[in-house]
Design an enzyme around this catalytic site. Structure first.
Site, short mmCIF file in Angstrom:
data_model
loop_
_atom_site.label_atom_id
_atom_site.label_comp_id
_atom_site.label_asym_id
_atom_site.label_seq_id
_atom_site.Cartn_x
_atom_site.Cartn_y
_atom_site.Cartn_z
N LEU A 124 0.81 -1.22 0.00
CA LEU A 124 0.00 0.00 0.00
C LEU A 124 0.85 1.27 0.00
O LEU A 124 0.40 2.32 -0.43
CB LEU A 124 -0.93 0.02 1.22
CG LEU A 124 -1.95 -1.12 1.31
CD1 LEU A 124 -2.71 -1.06 2.62
CD2 LEU A 124 -2.92 -1.06 0.13
N SER A 169 4.75 3.21 1.85
CA SER A 169 5.80 3.20 2.85
C SER A 169 5.63 4.40 3.76
O SER A 169 5.55 5.53 3.28
CB SER A 169 7.18 3.25 2.18
OG SER A 169 8.21 3.18 3.13
N GLY A 225 7.94 2.12 8.25
CA GLY A 225 8.29 1.02 7.38
C GLY A 225 7.21 0.75 6.36
O GLY A 225 6.33 1.59 6.11
N VAL A 246 3.92 -0.67 4.46
CA VAL A 246 2.52 -0.96 4.79
C VAL A 246 1.93 -1.81 3.68
O VAL A 246 2.04 -1.46 2.50
CB VAL A 246 1.69 0.33 4.96
CG1 VAL A 246 0.27 -0.02 5.40
CG2 VAL A 246 2.35 1.27 5.96
N ASP A 256 0.64 14.44 15.90
CA ASP A 256 1.02 14.57 14.48
C ASP A 256 -0.23 14.56 13.60
O ASP A 256 -0.30 13.85 12.61
CB ASP A 256 1.97 13.44 14.08
CG ASP A 256 2.63 13.69 12.72
OD1 ASP A 256 2.56 14.83 12.23
OD2 ASP A 256 3.19 12.74 12.15
#
Length: 659
Positions: free
Chosen positions: A388, A390, A394, A396, A501
């Site tokens: 899907l 990065s 890391g 995905v 975030d």
């Protein structure tokens, strides 16, 4: 029970010291009420186990806490408060309605002759630096509701115990009354709680109980906010997800096909136009808390303009009993009776209610983990599919759990995060379950790399969704995206959880176009040289308020600032904030009081909400609960949604405008 004790019971208490609250901050204690003290113990009632003691003479208020229907991160769902020394509040959570009533009435009885009895009190929690009832930010602020020491906290008492009719027995305490109907979240009659399944659920573990939609079940135990232990009609017991069922009672609307929760005015109109039938209707939550609106589709008034949609607020009147009406001459004891009547009689509204319409997303919601207390996932149960993308941690990938549930699997790059700390916190994060939060299902922590398994969102991140759809969004649809995000953030705020975030890149879009907040709290576990250093390009400077840029001071109010930037991203359809400035320039400009310009798609009222989020001082920014109300009101207002779009304050090539 000790001979000197009036009451003894194992209850839960909330931490009075910690600013950040989570399920770990609720501790079970043995509470003991005597004629002189309220004490609580860790274990047995012994001096060495005593954790707290309050002299009754110091108590000025004992009352239930109304928690507005939000999910409590505590197994016990019936809170009450003990206010002592005028400013200190002890929050206690009872396992049942009867238990809470007995404790509150007993405390009231014992303190009624105290010299310092409160005249006013706060009926809701003090949480995240604010009283939820009146939004005052001073913890010592005067109460906002009259306190009645002698008033019942109920409408009717329980039947007397045989042999104890009259005064309640020799020297005995009054029998516990029922809690008021208005106290959202309580079970009702204190007996067995019967629920109706809203969705099918196939149990995945031996201790689960499968559910069949529309079937009834008895709740045996409230294990935590997300899972109940229940019994079916055949006597089988097991764990069920709490968001798959709804209590069966006359005032609960979720059991009806015409009721749609979490649907705003704009979404309701889209669904009704899609149905395109005379008399199509739905009942939804109004922008005013606890109120409801009937939205009706008609062609009879439209003439050449096509169809029209009318919105009617369901009104209440207090006669000896509460009554509901759309047209004042036709009043009913329940909303369901009102709807049944108007199915056959227009009686003052534009059309009789012919075709119930429900929200588009009828798929079952995510559960908090795949089963009760199942947070460690066996990697052999995972099937890996396409990549899907990065992320900061890391790779995905799309996958399936036990070849049944689609999931997103994040493989954590070695050295990218503090793994041990995160794995411990994951147990708490899994309990944060809400329709507008991407659900964490569990982790695979017994091998390297570790995997984080979450809900899969078909349409990917909000940032790409906005950029790919530029020019196709209406004002209402953009505002609905903002509403989805603020509802998820409101839930984090109520649970004292800080995102750190928040940005459009960290929100995901489902196949039914619902926007959900993702990766909340994850930045705490990223190694410093990977993300959190303000000198590095990865640090989210353009989404950060002054107190984070200068002091790394995070709070829900720093999340509010980031939310304002996210709103700007949405109404600029995915543009980069401060796109012509580098990070160090942004730090200087924000510190000097400059703010992002008004996007051309944002009305003045919407831009005002953004500006409120960008107040210099954190305490001057609104809470997410307040923002949620502002956006709900905007979505309910035709003039807001249909107002002409005026030019931005500055040319689009400019970056900032003075505050």
């Amino acid at each position: 029970m000790n001979a000197e004790s009036l009451l003894e019971e194992r209850l839960m208490k909330r931490s009075q010291q910690r600013k950040r609250l989570s399920p770990l901050n609720y501790k079970e204690r043995l509470f003991v009420l005597s004629r002189s003290r309220l004490e609580y113990y860790d274990g047995r009632a012994a001096k060495k186990n005593r954790k707290g003691s309050i002299q009754l003479s110091r108590i000025c208020c004992a009352e239930i806490v109304k928690h507005g229907g939000e999910i409590l991160p505590c197994p016990n769902k019936y809170p009450f408060q003990v206010v002592y020394d005028s400013v200190c509040t002890l929050y206690v959570f009872a396992p049942s309605q009867d238990s809470r009533s007995l404790w509150v009435q007993s405390l009231k009885e014992e303190i009624k002759h105290n010299a310092q009895i409160a005249t006013r009190f706060h009926p809701q929690f003090w949480q995240e630096g604010v009283w939820l009832c009146c939004r005052q930010t001073d913890r010592q602020a005067a109460g906002c509701q009259q306190y009645d020491l002698y008033g019942d906290i109920c409408r009717k008492p329980l039947p007397p115990i045989p042999g104890e009719e009259g005064a309640g027995g020799q020297g005995g305490l009054p029998r516990a009354p029922l809690a008021p109907e208005e106290d959202a979240g309580d079970s009702g009659d204190g007996g067995e709680v019967v629920v109706v399944a809203l969705y099918d659920f196939r149990g995945v573990e031996p201790h689960d109980l499968s559910l069949v939609r529309d079937h009834e079940y008895v709740v045996v135990e409230h294990c935590d906010p997300n899972w109940y232990k229940a019994r079916n009609l055949h006597g089988s017991e097991g764990y069920i997800p709490s968001n798959y069922v709804s209590e069966k009672k006359s005032g609960n609307l979720q059991q009806f096909s015409w009721y749609s929760k979490h649907i705003n005015r704009n979404q309701a109109e889209e669904l009704l136009r899609r149905e395109d039938k005379e008399g199509a209707f739905m009942v939804r939550d109004s922008s005013r808390l606890g109120a409801y609106t009937v939205s009706v589709y008609t062609k009879s008034l439209a003439g050449d303009r096509g169809a029209a949609i009318k919105h009617y607020h369901i009104k209440e009147v207090q006669t000896p009993f509460k009554q509901f009406y759309l047209a004042e001459k036709h009043q009913f004891s329940s909303i369901s009776a009102l709807i049944d009547y108007h199915k056959h009689n227009a009686a003052g509204i534009v059309s009789r209610l012919r075709y119930p319409v429900s929200k588009q997303d009828t798929s079952a919601p995510s559960t908090a983990g795949f089963s009760y207390e199942k947070w460690e996932i066996n990697p052999s149960d995972l099937t890996f599919m396409k990549e899907l993308g990065s992320g900061q941690f890391g790779l995905v990938r799309l996958g399936k759990w036990r070849a049944r549930h689609k999931v997103a699997i994040k493989a954590i790059r070695e050295g990218a995060m503090y793994e041990e700390d995160f794995i411990e916190e994951a147990k708490v994060m899994m309990r944060l379950s809400h329709p507008k939060l991407v659900q964490l299902y569990g982790v695979c922590s017994q091998q390297s790399p570790i995997y984080i398994v979450t809900e899969f969102m078909e349409r990917g991140c909000l940032l790409n969704f906005l950029r790919q759809g530029r020019g196709s969004f209406s004002l209402g649809s953009l505002l609905s995206m903002c509403q989805d995000v603020v509802e998820g953030m409101e839930h984090l705020e109520l649970n004292s959880f800080i995102h750190r975030d928040l940005a459009s890149r960290n929100c995901l879009v489902s196949d039914s176009l619902v926007v959900k907040v993702s990766d909340f709290g994850m930045t705490r576990y990223v190694l410093d040289n990977q993300y959190t250093s303000s000198s590095g390009s990865m640090f989210p400077v353009k989404w950060s308020p002054p107190e984070v840029l200068h002091y790394c001071k995070y709070s829900s109010k720093s999340d509010v600032w980031s939310y304002g930037v996210l709103m700007w991203e949405v109404f600029s359809e995915g543009r980069m904030p401060f796109e012509h400035s580098q990070n160090h320039q942004v730090v200087a400009m924000v510190t000097q009081g400059q703010r992002l310009f008004r996007p051309k798609l944002a009305t003045a009222a919407i831009y005002d909400i953004m500006h409120l989020c960008w107040k210099e001082r954190p305490e001057e920014r609104p809470s997410f609960s307040q923002i949620c109300t502002m956006i709900s009101n905007a979505l309910e207002s035709d003039t807001q949604l249909n107002s002409p779009i005026s030019p931005p304050y500055l040319h689009l090539n400019a970056t900032l405008t003075p505050p």
